[in-house]
Design an enzyme around this catalytic site. Structure first.
Site, PDB file in Angstrom:
ATOM      1  N   TYR A  82       0.836  -1.207   0.000  1.00  0.00           N
ATOM      2  CA  TYR A  82       0.000   0.000   0.000  1.00  0.00           C
ATOM      3  C   TYR A  82       0.865   1.248   0.000  1.00  0.00           C
ATOM      4  O   TYR A  82       0.575   2.217  -0.694  1.00  0.00           O
ATOM      5  CB  TYR A  82      -0.934   0.014   1.221  1.00  0.00           C
ATOM      6  CG  TYR A  82      -1.936   1.148   1.116  1.00  0.00           C
ATOM      7  CD1 TYR A  82      -3.152   0.947   0.463  1.00  0.00           C
ATOM      8  CD2 TYR A  82      -1.642   2.420   1.609  1.00  0.00           C
ATOM      9  CE1 TYR A  82      -4.050   1.984   0.313  1.00  0.00           C
ATOM     10  CE2 TYR A  82      -2.533   3.463   1.459  1.00  0.00           C
ATOM     11  CZ  TYR A  82      -3.743   3.235   0.821  1.00  0.00           C
ATOM     12  OH  TYR A  82      -4.629   4.272   0.661  1.00  0.00           O
ATOM     13  N   PHE A 134      -7.284  22.273 -23.962  1.00  0.00           N
ATOM     14  CA  PHE A 134      -7.582  20.852 -24.111  1.00  0.00           C
ATOM     15  C   PHE A 134      -8.830  20.578 -23.268  1.00  0.00           C
ATOM     16  O   PHE A 134      -9.028  21.193 -22.229  1.00  0.00           O
ATOM     17  CB  PHE A 134      -6.415  19.947 -23.697  1.00  0.00           C
ATOM     18  CG  PHE A 134      -6.781  18.504 -23.944  1.00  0.00           C
ATOM     19  CD1 PHE A 134      -6.880  18.028 -25.239  1.00  0.00           C
ATOM     20  CD2 PHE A 134      -7.113  17.661 -22.897  1.00  0.00           C
ATOM     21  CE1 PHE A 134      -7.306  16.730 -25.489  1.00  0.00           C
ATOM     22  CE2 PHE A 134      -7.530  16.359 -23.142  1.00  0.00           C
ATOM     23  CZ  PHE A 134      -7.635  15.892 -24.439  1.00  0.00           C
ATOM     24  N   THR A 135      -9.641  19.627 -23.726  1.00  0.00           N
ATOM     25  CA  THR A 135     -10.965  19.407 -23.130  1.00  0.00           C
ATOM     26  C   THR A 135     -10.924  19.235 -21.604  1.00  0.00           C
ATOM     27  O   THR A 135     -11.528  20.019 -20.871  1.00  0.00           O
ATOM     28  CB  THR A 135     -11.616  18.180 -23.783  1.00  0.00           C
ATOM     29  OG1 THR A 135     -10.705  17.081 -23.717  1.00  0.00           O
ATOM     30  CG2 THR A 135     -11.945  18.453 -25.248  1.00  0.00           C
ATOM     31  N   ASP A 225       1.733  20.992 -19.862  1.00  0.00           N
ATOM     32  CA  ASP A 225       1.036  19.732 -20.101  1.00  0.00           C
ATOM     33  C   ASP A 225       2.026  18.889 -20.902  1.00  0.00           C
ATOM     34  O   ASP A 225       2.201  19.082 -22.106  1.00  0.00           O
ATOM     35  CB  ASP A 225      -0.266  19.964 -20.874  1.00  0.00           C
ATOM     36  CG  ASP A 225      -1.016  18.654 -21.114  1.00  0.00           C
ATOM     37  OD1 ASP A 225      -0.377  17.587 -21.048  1.00  0.00           O
ATOM     38  OD2 ASP A 225      -2.228  18.697 -21.386  1.00  0.00           O
ATOM     39  N   LYS A 268       0.195   8.449 -23.096  1.00  0.00           N
ATOM     40  CA  LYS A 268       0.648   8.824 -24.445  1.00  0.00           C
ATOM     41  C   LYS A 268       2.154   8.561 -24.562  1.00  0.00           C
ATOM     42  O   LYS A 268       2.562   7.408 -24.668  1.00  0.00           O
ATOM     43  CB  LYS A 268       0.308  10.294 -24.719  1.00  0.00           C
ATOM     44  CG  LYS A 268      -1.161  10.525 -25.058  1.00  0.00           C
ATOM     45  CD  LYS A 268      -2.040  10.556 -23.847  1.00  0.00           C
ATOM     46  CE  LYS A 268      -3.387  11.166 -24.103  1.00  0.00           C
ATOM     47  NZ  LYS A 268      -4.236  11.123 -22.897  1.00  0.00           N
ATOM     48  N   ARG A 392     -12.848  16.204 -33.597  1.00  0.00           N
ATOM     49  CA  ARG A 392     -12.223  17.278 -32.821  1.00  0.00           C
ATOM     50  C   ARG A 392     -12.696  18.587 -33.459  1.00  0.00           C
ATOM     51  O   ARG A 392     -11.991  19.231 -34.215  1.00  0.00           O
ATOM     52  CB  ARG A 392     -10.696  17.192 -32.854  1.00  0.00           C
ATOM     53  CG  ARG A 392     -10.129  16.002 -32.106  1.00  0.00           C
ATOM     54  CD  ARG A 392      -9.901  16.206 -30.610  1.00  0.00           C
ATOM     55  NE  ARG A 392     -11.010  15.887 -29.739  1.00  0.00           N
ATOM     56  CZ  ARG A 392     -10.880  15.468 -28.478  1.00  0.00           C
ATOM     57  NH1 ARG A 392      -9.695  15.268 -27.954  1.00  0.00           N
ATOM     58  NH2 ARG A 392     -11.929  15.260 -27.732  1.00  0.00           N
ATOM     59  N   PHE A 459     -18.589  15.292 -26.044  1.00  0.00           N
ATOM     60  CA  PHE A 459     -18.157  14.475 -27.179  1.00  0.00           C
ATOM     61  C   PHE A 459     -18.051  12.994 -26.841  1.00  0.00           C
ATOM     62  O   PHE A 459     -18.201  12.142 -27.698  1.00  0.00           O
ATOM     63  CB  PHE A 459     -16.820  14.989 -27.736  1.00  0.00           C
ATOM     64  CG  PHE A 459     -15.711  15.018 -26.720  1.00  0.00           C
ATOM     65  CD1 PHE A 459     -15.564  16.095 -25.873  1.00  0.00           C
ATOM     66  CD2 PHE A 459     -14.840  13.952 -26.611  1.00  0.00           C
ATOM     67  CE1 PHE A 459     -14.557  16.119 -24.925  1.00  0.00           C
ATOM     68  CE2 PHE A 459     -13.815  13.971 -25.669  1.00  0.00           C
ATOM     69  CZ  PHE A 459     -13.683  15.055 -24.818  1.00  0.00           C
TER      70      PHE A 459
HETATM   71  N1  F0G Z   1      -3.702  16.689 -21.934  1.00  0.00           N
HETATM   72  C1  F0G Z   1      -3.675  16.326 -23.231  1.00  0.00           C
HETATM   73  C2  F0G Z   1      -2.929  17.171 -24.206  1.00  0.00           C
HETATM   74  C3  F0G Z   1      -4.347  15.164 -23.643  1.00  0.00           C
HETATM   75  O1  F0G Z   1      -4.307  14.836 -24.929  1.00  0.00           O
HETATM   76  C4  F0G Z   1      -5.041  14.399 -22.690  1.00  0.00           C
HETATM   77  C5  F0G Z   1      -5.788  13.220 -23.095  1.00  0.00           C
HETATM   78  C6  F0G Z   1      -5.040  14.809 -21.357  1.00  0.00           C
HETATM   79  C7  F0G Z   1      -4.348  15.962 -21.022  1.00  0.00           C
HETATM   80  C8  F0G Z   1      -5.782  14.065 -20.285  1.00  0.00           C
HETATM   81  O2  F0G Z   1      -5.133  12.898 -19.979  1.00  0.00           O
HETATM   82  O3  F0G Z   1      -6.708  11.108 -20.693  1.00  0.00           O
HETATM   83  O4  F0G Z   1      -4.817  10.631 -19.159  1.00  0.00           O
HETATM   84  O5  F0G Z   1      -6.748  11.924 -18.374  1.00  0.00           O
HETATM   85  N2  F0G Z   1      -6.060  12.984 -24.291  1.00  0.00           N
HETATM   86  C9  F0G Z   1      -6.731  11.816 -24.827  1.00  0.00           C
HETATM   87  C10 F0G Z   1      -6.821  11.957 -26.316  1.00  0.00           C
HETATM   88  C11 F0G Z   1      -8.009  11.472 -24.174  1.00  0.00           C
HETATM   89  O6  F0G Z   1      -7.434  11.071 -26.926  1.00  0.00           O
HETATM   90  O7  F0G Z   1      -6.286  12.896 -26.874  1.00  0.00           O
HETATM   91  P1  F0G Z   1      -5.912  11.567 -19.511  1.00  0.00           P
END
Ligand code: F0G
Length: 467
Positions: A82, A134-135, A225, A268, A392, A459
Site C-alpha cells: 500500500y 484541451f478538453t 502539459d 501517451k 475534434r 463528445f
Molecule cells: N492533456 C492532453 C494534451 C491530452 O491529450 C489528454 C488526453 C489529457 C491531457 C488528459 O489525460 O486522458 O490521461 O486523463 N487525451 C486523450 C486523447 C483522451 O485522446 O487525446 P488523460
C-alpha cells in the site's frame, strides 16, 4: 545519453520500426451491414462503438500503446505494498532524470493531475492563459472557478498554415492579458507541448524561453502539459537549428527546465495503458498536492496506480526518449499524412506528432458546422472500412459556460490518431485508401442532428441521428 546523434545516415533511409513483433492480437473484420447497425446503435458517436467491432482503431493514442518486453518484464516486479512501493521510487527517479522536476505525485491518469493542480492553484475569478485549450484541462480549470484564455498564435487556427511551430504562444496577447487582468489573477500559464487540438503542433524552444521571460518578470508560474512533450522535443530537434544535433532526451530536459511543473498523461508518450503524474518544483505546492492526492487518487506513493503500472511507466519513460523510438513514431504519422496529402485530401499541415487531422470543413463544404461535419466524417470512415477516428470540432469544443451557445471552433477536424508501436505500414496504406474512397463520394453525404447531449465533455457520450 549522448548529446551528439548522427542524423545524416538515418535521414536518407526509411523510418522503419526499431523493434520486431513478438505477440499479436487478431482483428475482426465486419460487413458493411454489420457496421451500419453498429454505428447507428452507437448514435453515430465513435466513442460508443464496441472495440471488437472496429478493424483499425485510430480513436486515440491514449493508453493504446504496445508495451515492450522490458515493460512487461517490469510488470512482474510489481511491489503491491500500500505504501512506499519500490516501483514508485523507480517512477520518481525516471521523471526526475528525464523530465528534470523535483517532486512527483502519481495519479491514475492525466486528468487526475489536472484536478489536483487546478484545485491547488486556481481561485474563482482567475484567468489561465494557454496555447489552445484541451478538453479535460480546461474543464478542471473552469470547475475550480477559472477562465481559460487562448493565447496561441493565429496560425494555429488555420489548417493550411505551414508555420513550423503552430503551438507557439502569441507573446503580445499574453502580455496584453497580464496587463488587463493583472498578474495576481493569473495563477499560472498553461503550456501544452505538441498542441493536441491544433493538430499535434509543437511549440518551439525559443518561444517557450520567451514565455518564461515574460512569466518571470511578473512572477507567474508556467505549468506544462507534458503529455506529448517527447514528440515536441523531437520536432525541436528536426526544426530548430540550434538543436539539430542534440538528443531528444536532452532537448526534453531543457524544455521542461523553463517550466515550474507539469501534468502528465502517461498513456501517451510514456507508452503505458494507464497512469499519470503531477510534477512540481516548489516544496510547499508539492506538500499540498501530496496531501490532496490522498482524497482523489490514493496515497502519494501510488496515486491510483498498481505498483506494476508504475514500473511499466518508469520503463516506458526511458524508452520513450530514445531517438530511434521517437523518430519511428513521428515518421509513421508523417507517412500516413503524406499519403493523404498526395491524394489531395484536405489535412492539417504540417502533419502533427501523434495524429493526422482531416479538415472536415474543406472535406464537406456543403455541411454547415451546426450539422457536425467532423462527427459525420468519423462515422463515415467507420462505415467505409471499420476505421475508428475521433471528432475534434464543434462537438469537442462544447458550450460557452456563460452564454450557453456552442463554441464554433475554426478547426473542425477528424483525428486519425496513431497508437504507438501498434499498427503496420499496410494498416496506414489501407487507412489512406479508405479516406480516399469516402472523399470521392462526399457529395452524397449529409450532416447529423444531436439527439442527446451530456452536460460535461459531451463528445464522449453525445448521440446523433442522420439528417
Ligand atoms: N492533456 C492532453 C494534451 C491530452 O491529450 C489528454 C488526453 C489529457 C491531457 C488528459 O489525460 O486522458 O490521461 O486523463 N487525451 C486523450 C486523447 C483522451 O485522446 O487525446 P488523460
Amino acid at each position: 545519453m549522448t548529446d551528439d546523434i548522427h542524423l545524416r545516415p538515418y535521414s536518407r533511409r526509411s523510418w522503419a520500426e526499431p523493434y520486431k513483433i513478438k505477440v499479436v492480437e487478431p482483428l475482426k473484420t465486419t460487413t458493411r451491414t454489420e457496421r451500419e447497425q453498429a454505428i447507428a446503435f452507437a448514435g453515430y458517436n465513435t466513442f460508443l462503438l464496441r472495440s471488437e467491432d472496429v478493424y483499425i482503431d485510430l480513436l486515440t493514442d491514449s493508453g493504446t500503446s504496445a508495451m515492450s518486453d522490458y515493460q512487461w518484464a517490469g510488470m512482474m516486479l510489481g511491489d503491491e505494498a500500500y505504501a512506499g512501493s519500490k516501483n514508485f521510487y523507480n517512477l520518481e527517479k525516471a521523471v526526475q532524470n528525464y523530465y528534470g522536476y523535483r517532486y512527483v505525485v502519481p495519479t491514475h491518469q492525466g486528468r487526475g493531475a489536472e484536478n489536483i493542480l487546478s484545485q491547488i492553484l486556481i481561485k474563482p475569478g482567475d484567468y489561465i492563459p494557454g496555447n489552445m485549450y484541451f478538453t479535460t484541462t480546461r474543464l478542471h480549470q473552469e470547475l475550480a472557478g477559472g477562465t481559460f484564455v487562448d493565447v496561441i498564435i493565429d496560425e494555429a487556427h488555420d489548417p493550411a498554415s505551414l508555420h513550423p511551430f503552430k503551438g507557439n504562444v502569441d507573446l503580445r496577447q499574453l502580455a496584453d492579458l497580464i496587463e488587463q487582468v493583472g498578474a495576481e489573477r493569473i495563477p499560472y500559464i498553461s503550456i501544452a507541448a505538441t498542441v493536441n487540438m491544433a493538430g499535434g503542433q509543437p511549440i518551439s524552444m525559443a518561444n517557450l524561453q520567451a514565455v518564461r521571460q515574460i512569466a518571470q518578470i511578473h512572477g507567474i508560474r508556467i505549468i506544462l502539459d507534458a503529455t506529448r512533450a517527447v514528440e515536441n522535443a523531437y520536432f525541436i530537434q528536426q526544426r530548430e537549428e540550434k538543436y539539430f544535433k542534440q538528443a531528444t532526451a536532452s532537448i526534453l530536459r531543457e524544455f521542461c527546465s523553463y517550466t515550474d511543473g507539469c501534468t502528465m498523461s502517461g498513456k501517451k508518450d510514456a507508452l503505458v495503458n494507464i497512469g499519470g503524474w503531477l510534477s512540481l518544483n516548489d516544496p510547499a505546492l508539492y506538500e499540498e498536492a501530496s496531501n490532496l492526492v490522498v482524497i482523489y487518487e490514493g496515497l502519494h506513493t501510488y496515486g491510483g496506480m498498481a505498483g506494476r503500472d508504475m514500473e511499466a511507466m518508469a520503463r516506458g519513460i526511458e524508452e520513450s526518449v530514445q531517438d530511434d523510438h521517437i523518430r519511428a513514431r513521428v515518421r509513421q504519422v508523417e507517412y500516413l499524412g503524406t499519403k493523404l496529402k498526395d491524394r489531395d485530401i484536405p489535412i492539417v499541415v504540417p502533419i502533427g506528432g501523434h495524429a493526422v487531422y482531416l479538415d472536415a470543413k474543406t472535406f464537406f463544404p456543403h455541411i454547415s458546422q451546426d450539422h457536425f461535419p467532423a462527427q459525420r466524417l468519423a462515422a463515415e470512415l467507420y462505415l467505409e472500412a471499420g476505421i475508428r477516428a475521433m471528432e475534434r470540432g464543434i462537438v469537442s469544443a462544447g458550450r460557452n459556460k456563460e452564454t450557453g451557445d456552442h463554441y464554433y471552433p475554426n478547426l473542425e477536424l477528424v483525428r486519425l490518431t496513431i497508437p504507438r508501436r501498434v499498427y503496420t505500414q499496410a494498416h496506414m496504406d489501407l487507412t489512406a485508401e479508405a479516406v480516399e474512397d469516402v472523399y470521392y463520394n462526399r457529395d452524397r453525404l449529409r450532416g447529423l442532428k444531436m439527439i442527446y447531449e451530456p452536460k460535461y465533455l459531451r463528445f464522449f457520450q453525445a448521440r446523433f441521428e442522420l439528417l
